[in-house]
Design a protein around this motif. Structure first.
Motif, mmCIF file in Angstrom:
data_model
loop_
_atom_site.group_PDB
_atom_site.id
_atom_site.type_symbol
_atom_site.label_atom_id
_atom_site.label_comp_id
_atom_site.label_asym_id
_atom_site.label_seq_id
_atom_site.Cartn_x
_atom_site.Cartn_y
_atom_site.Cartn_z
ATOM 1 N N MET A 23 -23.896 44.464 -8.784
ATOM 2 C CA MET A 23 -23.862 42.996 -8.760
ATOM 3 C C MET A 23 -22.460 42.491 -8.459
ATOM 4 O O MET A 23 -22.280 41.541 -7.689
ATOM 5 C CB MET A 23 -24.345 42.422 -10.096
ATOM 6 C CG MET A 23 -25.820 42.502 -10.287
ATOM 7 S SD MET A 23 -26.505 41.679 -11.747
ATOM 8 C CE MET A 23 -25.169 41.357 -12.810
ATOM 9 N N GLN A 44 -33.464 33.448 -2.319
ATOM 10 C CA GLN A 44 -33.483 34.337 -3.473
ATOM 11 C C GLN A 44 -33.945 35.739 -3.094
ATOM 12 O O GLN A 44 -33.474 36.724 -3.632
ATOM 13 C CB GLN A 44 -34.385 33.772 -4.572
ATOM 14 C CG GLN A 44 -34.342 34.557 -5.867
ATOM 15 C CD GLN A 44 -32.963 34.569 -6.502
ATOM 16 O OE1 GLN A 44 -32.232 33.599 -6.458
ATOM 17 N NE2 GLN A 44 -32.601 35.711 -7.087
ATOM 18 N N GLY A 45 -34.851 35.862 -2.152
ATOM 19 C CA GLY A 45 -35.312 37.169 -1.705
ATOM 20 C C GLY A 45 -34.190 37.977 -1.076
ATOM 21 O O GLY A 45 -34.095 39.195 -1.279
ATOM 22 N N THR A 46 -33.335 37.309 -0.330
ATOM 23 C CA THR A 46 -32.193 37.994 0.276
ATOM 24 C C THR A 46 -31.229 38.495 -0.789
ATOM 25 O O THR A 46 -30.732 39.628 -0.701
ATOM 26 C CB THR A 46 -31.457 37.040 1.236
ATOM 27 O OG1 THR A 46 -32.388 36.542 2.195
ATOM 28 C CG2 THR A 46 -30.302 37.736 1.923
ATOM 29 N N ILE A 47 -30.981 37.677 -1.792
ATOM 30 C CA ILE A 47 -30.100 38.090 -2.885
ATOM 31 C C ILE A 47 -30.692 39.294 -3.619
ATOM 32 O O ILE A 47 -29.983 40.240 -3.960
ATOM 33 C CB ILE A 47 -29.845 36.924 -3.852
ATOM 34 C CG1 ILE A 47 -29.053 35.816 -3.157
ATOM 35 C CG2 ILE A 47 -29.122 37.391 -5.103
ATOM 36 C CD1 ILE A 47 -27.661 36.229 -2.731
ATOM 37 N N ASP A 48 -31.999 39.280 -3.853
ATOM 38 C CA ASP A 48 -32.651 40.405 -4.536
ATOM 39 C C ASP A 48 -32.511 41.693 -3.726
ATOM 40 O O ASP A 48 -32.241 42.761 -4.286
ATOM 41 C CB ASP A 48 -34.127 40.104 -4.780
ATOM 42 C CG ASP A 48 -34.329 38.995 -5.790
ATOM 43 O OD1 ASP A 48 -33.383 38.699 -6.549
ATOM 44 O OD2 ASP A 48 -35.436 38.419 -5.817
ATOM 45 N N ILE A 49 -32.679 41.607 -2.433
ATOM 46 C CA ILE A 49 -32.540 42.792 -1.582
ATOM 47 C C ILE A 49 -31.100 43.285 -1.591
ATOM 48 O O ILE A 49 -30.841 44.489 -1.696
ATOM 49 C CB ILE A 49 -33.017 42.486 -0.142
ATOM 50 C CG1 ILE A 49 -34.535 42.294 -0.136
ATOM 51 C CG2 ILE A 49 -32.608 43.587 0.821
ATOM 52 C CD1 ILE A 49 -35.092 41.800 1.162
ATOM 53 N N LEU A 51 -28.869 42.863 -3.964
ATOM 54 C CA LEU A 51 -28.588 43.455 -5.270
ATOM 55 C C LEU A 51 -29.199 44.851 -5.377
ATOM 56 O O LEU A 51 -28.609 45.760 -5.959
ATOM 57 C CB LEU A 51 -29.094 42.555 -6.392
ATOM 58 C CG LEU A 51 -28.303 41.279 -6.628
ATOM 59 C CD1 LEU A 51 -28.937 40.458 -7.736
ATOM 60 C CD2 LEU A 51 -26.862 41.582 -6.960
ATOM 61 N N GLY A 52 -30.386 45.023 -4.822
ATOM 62 C CA GLY A 52 -31.012 46.349 -4.819
ATOM 63 C C GLY A 52 -30.201 47.349 -4.029
ATOM 64 O O GLY A 52 -29.985 48.485 -4.473
#
Length: 164
Positions: A23, A44-49, A51-52
């Protein structure tokens, strides 16, 4: 059984430390983009990817150096938060220098970007503190034998069955 439990705690501490380190790396590398007020909201989906991928990146590169630090601290009963922060900083430094080309003729790393070095070292320090919070505070405790139990108090004399 306590060794198996300790290994599980070490594994969970490593995963949490890698997630926090990922992170920090993703946030710090994207900060110049976030500071632009005209960029608008971030998906938000881009941030989740991201972070993954940050988690996978940090956990993949930090596994071996972190395992060495964990083995040393477990073997020597080191429980200091400063030791884990320093060890995390060394792991972050090792992860970054593992990606930078090394010239064996001059014994120098070529192409070091100071900001990226600081980000990785800082992420390692924070990840070391997170690991200490989860697993490092009890390093080596699995080798200490448990305290002997006190025997139960004697039964009252009138509660014993009659032995006839």
């Amino acid at each position: 059984m306590s060794l198996i439990g300790r290994l599980i705690v070490i594994f969970l501490g490593f995963l949490a430390a890698c997630f926090v380190g990922g992170m920090i790396v993703v946030g710090a590398l994207l900060f110049p983009e976030f500071s632009d007020l005209g960029a608008g909201p971030v998906d938000q989906g881009t941030i989740d990817i991201l972070l993954g991928f940050g988690f996978i990146f940090v956990s993949g590169f930090a596994l071996v150096p972190a395992a060495v630090i964990v083995a040393i601290t477990e073997a020597l009963y080191i429980r200091s938060v400063l030791a884990y922060a320093l060890g995390g900083g060394l792991v972050g430094l090792a992860c970054y220098l593992g990606l930078v080309p090394f010239n064996p003729d001059t014994f120098q790393f070529e192409g070091i970007v100071r900001r990226h070095l600081e980000i990785m070292t800082g992420a390692g320090i924070v990840a070391g503190v997170v690991y200490w919070l989860i697993a490092g505070r009890n390093a080596g405790a699995w080798r200490i034998p448990p305290a002997p139990r006190r025997p139960p108090p004697p039964l009252p004399s009138n509660s014993r069955p009659d032995a006839r």
